[in-house]
Design a protein around this motif. Sequence first.
Motif, short mmCIF file in Angstrom:
data_model
loop_
_atom_site.label_atom_id
_atom_site.label_comp_id
_atom_site.label_asym_id
_atom_site.label_seq_id
_atom_site.Cartn_x
_atom_site.Cartn_y
_atom_site.Cartn_z
N ALA A 1 0.84 -1.20 0.00
CA ALA A 1 0.00 0.00 0.00
C ALA A 1 0.87 1.25 0.00
CB ALA A 1 -0.91 -0.01 1.23
N ILE A 2 0.33 2.35 -0.49
CA ILE A 2 1.04 3.62 -0.54
C ILE A 2 1.29 4.13 0.88
CG2 ILE A 2 0.80 6.06 -1.16
CD1 ILE A 2 -0.50 5.18 -3.73
N THR A 3 2.56 4.43 1.16
CA THR A 3 2.93 4.93 2.49
C THR A 3 3.62 6.29 2.42
OG1 THR A 3 4.99 3.68 2.32
CG2 THR A 3 3.16 2.63 3.48
N GLY A 4 3.73 6.85 1.22
CA GLY A 4 4.38 8.15 1.06
C GLY A 4 4.23 8.62 -0.37
N PRO A 5 4.66 9.84 -0.65
CA PRO A 5 4.57 10.38 -2.01
C PRO A 5 5.43 9.59 -2.99
CG PRO A 5 5.03 12.10 -0.40
CD PRO A 5 5.24 10.80 0.30
N GLY A 6 5.12 9.72 -4.30
CA GLY A 6 5.97 9.17 -5.34
C GLY A 6 5.88 7.68 -5.55
N GLN A 7 4.83 7.02 -5.05
CA GLN A 7 4.73 5.57 -5.14
C GLN A 7 3.68 5.10 -6.14
OE1 GLN A 7 4.24 4.12 -1.11
NE2 GLN A 7 6.12 5.11 -0.41
N MET A 8 3.07 6.01 -6.88
CA MET A 8 2.11 5.61 -7.90
C MET A 8 2.83 4.80 -8.98
SD MET A 8 -0.75 7.04 -6.84
CE MET A 8 -1.86 7.20 -8.23
N VAL A 9 2.19 3.74 -9.46
CA VAL A 9 2.83 2.88 -10.47
C VAL A 9 3.09 3.66 -11.75
CG1 VAL A 9 2.54 0.83 -11.91
CG2 VAL A 9 1.90 0.77 -9.49
N SER A 10 2.09 4.42 -12.21
CA SER A 10 2.26 5.26 -13.40
C SER A 10 2.48 6.70 -12.96
CB SER A 10 1.03 5.17 -14.31
OG SER A 10 1.16 6.02 -15.41
N HIS A 11 3.61 7.26 -13.38
CA HIS A 11 3.99 8.59 -12.89
C HIS A 11 5.04 9.14 -13.85
CE1 HIS A 11 3.79 11.69 -10.05
NE2 HIS A 11 4.23 11.11 -8.96
N TYR A 12 5.26 10.46 -13.82
CA TYR A 12 6.35 11.09 -14.57
C TYR A 12 6.24 10.86 -16.08
CZ TYR A 12 8.11 10.19 -9.84
OH TYR A 12 8.24 10.07 -8.48
N ALA A 13 5.02 10.67 -16.61
CA ALA A 13 4.86 10.15 -17.97
C ALA A 13 4.70 11.24 -19.02
CB ALA A 13 3.64 9.23 -18.02
N PRO A 14 5.41 11.11 -20.14
CA PRO A 14 5.12 11.95 -21.31
C PRO A 14 3.85 11.47 -21.99
CG PRO A 14 6.78 10.33 -21.88
CD PRO A 14 6.47 10.14 -20.41
N ALA A 15 3.36 12.23 -22.97
CA ALA A 15 2.18 11.79 -23.73
C ALA A 15 2.53 10.65 -24.67
CB ALA A 15 1.61 12.97 -24.52
N ALA A 16 3.75 10.64 -25.21
CA ALA A 16 4.17 9.60 -26.14
C ALA A 16 4.38 8.28 -25.42
CB ALA A 16 5.46 10.02 -26.85
N ARG A 17 4.26 7.19 -26.18
CA ARG A 17 4.60 5.87 -25.64
C ARG A 17 6.10 5.81 -25.38
NH1 ARG A 17 2.05 5.06 -30.23
NH2 ARG A 17 3.86 4.05 -31.18
N LEU A 18 6.48 5.04 -24.35
CA LEU A 18 7.87 5.01 -23.93
C LEU A 18 8.36 3.57 -23.87
CD1 LEU A 18 9.91 7.22 -22.96
CD2 LEU A 18 9.28 6.62 -20.63
N ARG A 19 9.50 3.31 -24.54
CA ARG A 19 10.17 2.01 -24.46
C ARG A 19 11.52 2.20 -23.81
NH1 ARG A 19 11.70 -1.61 -28.46
NH2 ARG A 19 12.36 0.10 -29.85
N LEU A 20 11.89 1.27 -22.92
CA LEU A 20 13.12 1.41 -22.14
C LEU A 20 14.17 0.39 -22.55
CD1 LEU A 20 11.58 1.93 -18.58
CD2 LEU A 20 11.98 3.61 -20.40
N ASP A 21 15.42 0.67 -22.18
CA ASP A 21 16.56 -0.22 -22.42
C ASP A 21 16.70 -0.58 -23.89
OD1 ASP A 21 17.15 -0.32 -19.65
OD2 ASP A 21 15.61 -1.86 -19.37
N VAL A 22 16.55 0.43 -24.73
CA VAL A 22 16.57 0.23 -26.19
C VAL A 22 17.94 0.60 -26.74
CG1 VAL A 22 15.56 0.95 -28.38
CG2 VAL A 22 14.09 0.69 -26.36
N ARG A 23 18.59 -0.36 -27.37
CA ARG A 23 19.88 -0.11 -28.01
C ARG A 23 19.72 0.18 -29.50
NH1 ARG A 23 23.78 -1.48 -24.30
NH2 ARG A 23 23.11 -2.89 -22.63
N ASP A 24 18.67 -0.35 -30.11
CA ASP A 24 18.43 -0.16 -31.54
C ASP A 24 17.01 0.36 -31.73
OD1 ASP A 24 20.95 -1.25 -32.53
OD2 ASP A 24 20.21 -3.16 -31.74
N PRO A 25 16.82 1.68 -31.73
CA PRO A 25 15.46 2.23 -31.89
C PRO A 25 14.88 1.91 -33.24
CG PRO A 25 17.12 3.96 -32.03
CD PRO A 25 17.83 2.72 -31.59
N THR A 26 13.56 1.79 -33.27
CA THR A 26 12.87 1.53 -34.52
C THR A 26 12.64 2.84 -35.27
OG1 THR A 26 10.71 1.70 -33.45
CG2 THR A 26 11.72 -0.48 -33.54
N PRO A 27 12.48 2.76 -36.60
CA PRO A 27 12.23 3.99 -37.37
C PRO A 27 10.99 4.72 -36.85
CG PRO A 27 12.75 2.17 -38.84
CD PRO A 27 12.60 1.58 -37.47
N GLY A 28 11.10 6.03 -36.73
CA GLY A 28 9.99 6.85 -36.26
C GLY A 28 10.01 7.13 -34.78
#
Length: 287
Positions: free
Chosen positions: A191-218
């Motif tokens: 359970a939440i016990t303090g600020p900053g613990q929401m699962v979805s947070h800090y998000a841009p509008a665009a979709r985000l992929r992580l740990d990417v070494r070879d980005p796809t076109p676009g």
Amino acid sequence: MAFPTETVYGLGALARDDAAVARIFAAKGRPAHNPLIVHVADTAAAREVAHFDAIAERLAAAFWPGPLTLVLPLRDAGLSPRVTAGLPTVAVRVPAHPLARALLAAVGASLAAPSANPSGRVSPTTAAHVLDELSGRIDAVLDGGACPVGLESTILGLSPAPVLLRPGGLPAEALEAALGAPIARRDEAAAITGPGQMVSHYAPAARLRLDVRDPTPGEVHIAFAAPGPFTLTETGDLHEAAARLFATLRAADAAAGPGGAISVAPVPDRGLGRAINDRLRRAAAPR
């Protein structure tokens, strides 16, 4: 009113003024169950709102003013109940930014202040970021330039034992060195016990992929230490990467456009890299 701290810009209200605190939640669209951090001028002021034990005193002496928030048992000090979201604890810190400290001295009271952005979106590290998203919803912004740390504070719980509730601008390794022992990590399913613990947070509008070494076109690609229009650091410096993270996410989001996508290169998972990766995981989480 929004004001700068060394971490990010905060949206502040008198912590004992329930109507003012309610305006924070309304301006941000923040869920009522997500507590706020109380910013105070010094440790003496922190003791007025929270109960300190020996460990809290040691950490406050070592790291305040600075990017460390302590979650401590609440002392009855007339805080708005919205600040703690009904929890028996309160999150408190002493900011280091000179303008934040001048504001606290001028007001002479504690300020409840989450990040000055719509709930769940990318945190602001300049006054322009605040105005981009909250203009018309808040009274004013104190412009103190770019925030030097660039990530929210590290949050540490101390009841019954030290536990890292959120990695942030103070590396966990520094806390462990001060305590002389490893610090447990929060269970993300708890359970939440303090600020900053929401699962979805800090998000841009665009979709985000992580740990990417070879980005796809676009995709708009954010590099860690490689040359390019969107890179977190030219030298591999994690402090620089942390300071640039949110501004780079915002710039990449603007470049990606509606329905766009962003990829992010792997970030070393040590020191401040752990806090950077925490923010990126939450930014990429299902919304």
